[in-house]
Write a protein that holds these residues in place. Structure first.
Motif, short mmCIF file in Angstrom:
data_model
loop_
_atom_site.label_atom_id
_atom_site.label_comp_id
_atom_site.label_asym_id
_atom_site.label_seq_id
_atom_site.Cartn_x
_atom_site.Cartn_y
_atom_site.Cartn_z
N ASP A 30 0.82 -1.21 0.00
CA ASP A 30 0.00 0.00 0.00
C ASP A 30 0.86 1.27 0.00
N GLY A 31 2.12 1.13 -0.42
CA GLY A 31 2.98 2.30 -0.57
C GLY A 31 3.90 2.56 0.60
N SER A 32 3.91 1.62 1.58
CA SER A 32 4.78 1.79 2.74
C SER A 32 5.27 0.43 3.22
N HIS A 77 -3.39 -4.49 13.94
CA HIS A 77 -3.97 -4.89 12.66
C HIS A 77 -4.68 -3.73 11.97
N ASN A 78 -4.61 -2.56 12.56
CA ASN A 78 -5.00 -1.34 11.85
C ASN A 78 -4.00 -1.05 10.73
N LEU A 79 -2.87 -1.76 10.77
CA LEU A 79 -1.80 -1.55 9.78
C LEU A 79 -1.64 -2.78 8.89
N SER A 135 -7.46 2.49 5.25
CA SER A 135 -6.17 3.21 5.17
C SER A 135 -5.12 2.46 5.98
N PRO A 136 -4.55 1.39 5.40
CA PRO A 136 -3.71 0.49 6.20
C PRO A 136 -2.30 0.98 6.48
N THR A 137 -2.00 2.22 6.11
CA THR A 137 -0.67 2.74 6.46
C THR A 137 -0.81 3.93 7.41
N ARG A 138 -1.97 4.04 8.06
CA ARG A 138 -2.23 5.12 9.01
C ARG A 138 -2.76 4.51 10.29
#
Ligand code: HEM
Length: 280
Positions: free
Chosen positions: A23-25, A160-162, A179-182
């Motif tokens: 996801d970009g991170s 697991h929010n990430l 929004s898995p990188t926040r």
């Protein structure tokens, strides 16, 4: 060489964003590395844990629970090459806390001083990390073995929010939140308020999904809802992000310190500790 942890932090921050990865991170997989490096700890035998960085050895790297963490370890290799004085055990745990903070999460206390084992003598038995296909009793047995209580189990699960699950790593598939990188408490809100449907994913593994299939929960995540003692904390963390951040920070700081016994100079004494235990 002066041990400049701010320089290491800056180098980790510089590689976090990666448009070619997930996801970009790379932040989420670094957090999972810090957790799996630490989560082998057994409070009774005082074995496992982040000290020693035993996941460098085949015996532990090939535990199926660690599938995919080769990516995280490889992402950190250039930083180890740039700062050869930092131990892998410190780098992996530090990268986890730097990533969480950079992804809008809480600041987590972190102390250096872990050492790397020379060989695989201290690799803990495979199978100490949790199995996502199971339920509350299993999670309790795994996390109680590390020395955590129910509240800490729920707080830690909020990680697991990430990130996301990868069918070729764990067999599970998809992210928990949009929004898995926040970092936030969205995981707990969704757990409570979405309608989760159990079914087989694209590789035939049972998991829970939203109606449109965009978001997922593991069977272990769902057990936080169905178990009344866990549920109390899901409700609190869904309502109060500050409380979640405070408790998560404390529980994660405890996780990465498990089994790290320091001498007066702050350096961890794994071999000394094992020798002392052998005499008891
Ligand atoms: C009940 C305990 C837990 C179970 C069963 C579990 C299971 C899993 C599974 C199956 C995945 C997917 C791996 C993949 O396919 O790439 C995953 C990912 C992840 N887990 Fe857990 N986990 C647990 C607890 C934790 C804890 C305590 C943390 C950190 C505090 C954590 C952080 C993460 C992160 C950040 C990811 C995303 C990794 C990525 O995006 O590559 N988990 N977990």
């Amino acid at each position: 060489m002066a041990q400049d942890y701010q320089a290491v932090k800056a180098a980790i921050l510089a590689i976090l964003k990666n448009p070619d990865y997930d996801d970009g991170s790379i932040g989420p997989v670094l957090v999972r590395l810090a957790w799996h490096a630490s989560g082998t700890y057994d409070v009774k035998s005082q074995t496992g844990g982040s000290n020693g960085s035993t996941m460098r050895f085949q015996l532990e790297a090939t535990d199926s629970a660690n599938n995919g963490l080769n990516f995280a370890r490889q992402f950190l290799e250039p930083i180890k090459a740039q700062f050869p004085w930092i131990s892998y055990a410190d780098l992996w745990t530090f990268a986890g806390v730097v990533a969480i903070e950079a992804m809008n999460g809480p600041k987590i206390p972190w102390k250096p001083g872990r050492i790397d084992d020379d060989d695989d003598s201290y690799v803990p038995k495979n199978g100490r990390l949790p199995d996502a296909a199971q339920g509350a009793a299993h999670i309790r047995s795994v996390f109680y073995r590390m020395g955590f209580n129910d509240q800490e189990i729920v707080a830690l699960s909020g990680a697991h929010n990430l990130g996301r699950c990868h069918p070729d790593r764990s067999g599970f598939e998809g992210p928990w939140v949009p929004s898995p990188t926040r970092f936030s408490n969205t995981y707990f809100k969704l757990l409570l308020h979405e309608e989760w449907k159990r079914g087989k994913n694209s590789v035939g593994v049972e998991q829970y999904n939203t109606e449109d299939g965009d978001l997922m929960m593991l069977p272990t995540d769902m057990s936080l809802l169905s178990d009344p003692k866990f549920r109390v904390w899901v409700d609190k963390y869904a309502q109060d992000k500050n409380l979640f951040f405070k408790d998560f920070s404390a529980a994660f700081a405890k996780l990465i310190e498990l089994g790290v016994i320091r001498g007066p100079d702050g350096v961890a004494l794994r071999k000394y500790a094992v020798a002392v235990r052998a005499r008891m």
